[in-house]
Design a protein around this motif. Structure first.
Motif, mmCIF file in Angstrom:
data_model
loop_
_atom_site.group_PDB
_atom_site.id
_atom_site.type_symbol
_atom_site.label_atom_id
_atom_site.label_comp_id
_atom_site.label_asym_id
_atom_site.label_seq_id
_atom_site.Cartn_x
_atom_site.Cartn_y
_atom_site.Cartn_z
ATOM 1 N N ILE A 166 0.840 -1.200 0.000
ATOM 2 C CA ILE A 166 0.000 0.000 0.000
ATOM 3 C C ILE A 166 0.873 1.247 0.000
ATOM 4 O O ILE A 166 0.579 2.227 -0.705
ATOM 5 N N ASP A 167 1.963 1.238 0.775
ATOM 6 C CA ASP A 167 2.866 2.395 0.796
ATOM 7 C C ASP A 167 3.477 2.632 -0.583
ATOM 8 O O ASP A 167 3.609 3.784 -1.026
ATOM 9 N N LEU A 168 3.859 1.549 -1.269
ATOM 10 C CA LEU A 168 4.411 1.706 -2.624
ATOM 11 C C LEU A 168 3.361 2.281 -3.571
ATOM 12 O O LEU A 168 3.665 3.138 -4.407
ATOM 13 N N LEU A 169 2.110 1.806 -3.423
ATOM 14 C CA LEU A 169 1.051 2.315 -4.300
ATOM 15 C C LEU A 169 0.739 3.774 -3.980
ATOM 16 O O LEU A 169 0.450 4.568 -4.885
ATOM 17 N N LEU A 170 0.814 4.147 -2.702
ATOM 18 C CA LEU A 170 0.609 5.552 -2.334
ATOM 19 C C LEU A 170 1.720 6.431 -2.921
ATOM 20 O O LEU A 170 1.457 7.556 -3.376
ATOM 21 N N ALA A 171 2.947 5.916 -2.899
ATOM 22 C CA ALA A 171 4.046 6.675 -3.504
ATOM 23 C C ALA A 171 3.834 6.824 -5.007
ATOM 24 O O ALA A 171 4.058 7.904 -5.577
ATOM 25 N N VAL A 250 -4.726 -13.866 2.340
ATOM 26 C CA VAL A 250 -4.983 -12.445 2.518
ATOM 27 C C VAL A 250 -5.898 -11.964 1.395
ATOM 28 O O VAL A 250 -5.665 -12.261 0.222
ATOM 29 N N ASP A 251 -6.942 -11.233 1.768
ATOM 30 C CA ASP A 251 -7.865 -10.683 0.773
ATOM 31 C C ASP A 251 -7.271 -9.393 0.208
ATOM 32 O O ASP A 251 -7.302 -8.337 0.842
ATOM 33 N N THR A 252 -6.718 -9.480 -0.998
ATOM 34 C CA THR A 252 -6.109 -8.308 -1.643
ATOM 35 C C THR A 252 -7.001 -7.727 -2.738
ATOM 36 O O THR A 252 -6.536 -6.945 -3.562
ATOM 37 N N GLY A 253 -8.296 -8.120 -2.746
ATOM 38 C CA GLY A 253 -9.180 -7.678 -3.812
ATOM 39 C C GLY A 253 -9.284 -6.162 -3.912
ATOM 40 O O GLY A 253 -9.144 -5.590 -5.002
ATOM 41 N N SER A 254 -9.517 -5.489 -2.783
ATOM 42 C CA SER A 254 -9.643 -4.024 -2.807
ATOM 43 C C SER A 254 -8.347 -3.379 -3.261
ATOM 44 O O SER A 254 -8.353 -2.450 -4.084
ATOM 45 N N PHE A 255 -7.229 -3.871 -2.754
ATOM 46 C CA PHE A 255 -5.929 -3.309 -3.139
ATOM 47 C C PHE A 255 -5.680 -3.495 -4.633
ATOM 48 O O PHE A 255 -5.231 -2.570 -5.315
ATOM 49 N N ASP A 256 -5.982 -4.680 -5.142
ATOM 50 C CA ASP A 256 -5.758 -4.941 -6.563
ATOM 51 C C ASP A 256 -6.624 -4.042 -7.441
ATOM 52 O O ASP A 256 -6.167 -3.545 -8.481
#
Length: 456
Positions: A166-171, A250-256
């Motif tokens: 998430i931090d990488l995606l925020l960057a 781990v549910d990564t659906g929202s992140f994806d």
């Protein structure tokens, strides 16, 4: 006493039981030490949790303390049995009976609060003290170990999988937002900027959820263990105390989905960036197309005047005027370019390129239609000259009728205004004169060929 009817164990049975219980003790201790060093447990300790994670960690944290307390009682009971066995090589009957009670009887006293799954069941009154066997105590520890391991491993899996990503995606989102500003995409003025703001809020909320309630994003592959009833309860073998693991994903659906949405926005912004770099050249190409259309229309107007002056009895279509609306649109496009409104320039420039190409095609079509009579006259003139050359090859260049028909056709085609229908008929008559049988060269016979040789 409770064990009075229990069969008395012999020395070999006692030694085997002590060896098995000792192996169980070592396995339990190794598993508890490994669990205590688990990174998930260290992260959970003192963390500010919420939701499902807080509820389940409250149970698991108490279960961790309970495990060590139960292990101490287990170790103490085993130590007492070993002390009795170590008194002499061949224990007496009384000592064997005592060992049997210690090893298989309800000889371990624990607080009722230490075994909530036994004392906390509905309809069962709580007891201050409960006596259990070593095997039952081991089963209780197995169950609580499964509860703690499930929570710790699941939390560690979520925290290992998502926060850093998430931090990488925020960057990356920050870099895309800077790209958006560079092409004039700003909040409230363009939907892409609004989408980026919404995505930033969603990612921030997701990260907060992952940190405070990681179990909300954990999908176990089985029903979560209940208090004191974990997988492995009832299994007193050393193998039941495996290394801490969790079964699930781990549910990564929202992140994806957020990652894909950011990729889509970045692609659109990169298109605007290319537009910014190519806009001057593309606008110049549109202007060039319109200039060529204007030149073609000017040529069409000149050709129309020539047709009206030189071709008789011909309806000549009108030549359309220049596309003034396109020039106004080009001015608007230049304004968008100068003010950096690339998101507005893009669709306008696409429409201008399409319209300019159509305008050039319209001008070319007008020139073709207007100049058609001139093209017909040129084609007739060419045919007349070709037939004249044919007359020379046939030796008819001096034939009076042929000469007359040629001059008639030539006069019609080179006079102004030119009557195309009469000119076409004159060319056809001239062609017919060349094809008349009496004007075709006679084929040579054998007698005439011999006569020619004799004359020679």
């Amino acid at each position: 006493m409770a064990g009075g009817t229990r069969p008395v164990m012999n020395r070999e049975q006692v030694d085997r039981a002590l060896a098995q219980l000792g192996a169980e003790r070592d396995a339990v201790e190794a598993a508890l030490l490994a669990l205590q060093d688990h990174p998930g447990l260290r992260l959970l300790t003192g963390a500010e949790l919420s939701g499902r994670t807080r509820e389940r960690w409250a149970v698991a944290e108490g279960g961790m303390a309970l495990l060590w307390a139960l292990f101490d009682r287990y170790a103490e009971a085993l130590a007492s049995a070993r002390a009795v066995r170590s008194r002499r090589t061949r224990p007496t009957a009384a000592e064997l009976a005592e060992l049997g009670e210690l090893l298989s009887g309800r000889a371990v006293a624990v607080s009722g609060g230490r075994l909530p799954e036994a004392a906390g069941q509905l309809g069962v009154p709580a007891r201050l003290v409960e006596r259990v066997t070593l095997t039952e105590l081991l089963e209780r520890m197995n169950g609580w170990y499964a509860v703690v391991v499930e929570v710790v491993s699941a939390v560690d899996a979520v925290w290992s999988a998502l926060p850093a990503r998430i931090d990488l995606l925020l960057a990356e989102l920050g870099r895309v937002q800077m790209l958006a500003l560079s092409v004039g995409v700003r909040s409230g003025a363009h939907p892409l900027a609004d989408d980026l703001d919404q995505l930033a809020g969603q990612l921030t909320a997701l990260r907060a959820e992952v940190v405070a309630d990681p179990l909300s994003l954990w999908r176990p592959s089985r029903v979560p263990a209940q208090r004191g009833r974990g997988a492995g309860a009832g299994d007193s073998r050393p193998g039941a105390w495996a290394s801490p693991t969790g079964a699930g994903a781990v549910d990564t659906g929202s992140f994806d989905r957020m990652g894909r949405a950011l990729d889509d926005i970045r692609v659109e912004l990169e298109g605007l960036l290319r537009l910014r770099d190519e806009s001057h050249e593309r606008l110049q190409q549109v202007a060039d197309l319109l200039q060529r259309a204007d030149l073609t229309l000017a040529e069409a107007r000149r050709a129309r005047g020539e047709v009206l002056a030189k071709i008789a009895a011909t309806e000549v279509p009108a030549v359309p005027g220049p596309a003034s609306a396109l020039r106004e649109a080009i001015g608007q496009a230049v304004d968008y370019q100068q003010t950096g409104q690339w998101h507005r320039l893009g669709p306008l420039l696409d429409a201008l390129e399409n319209a300019a190409a159509k305008e050039l095609g319209r001008a070319r079509q007008a020139l073709t239609e207007v100049a058609q009579p001139l093209a017909v006259r040129a084609e007739l003139r060419g045919r007349l000259e070709a037939y004249k050359a044919m007359a020379a090859r046939l030796g008819l260049a001096e034939d009076p009728e042929v000469v007359e028909r040629f001059e008639k056709a030539r006069w019609l085609l080179w006079s102004a205004p030119c009557d195309l229908r009469a000119g076409a008929e004159a060319v056809a008559r001239f062609q017919q004169a060349l094809r008349a049988p009496e004007r075709q060269p006679a084929p040579q016979t054998e007698d005439s060929a011999e006569g020619e040789e004799t004359d020679g």
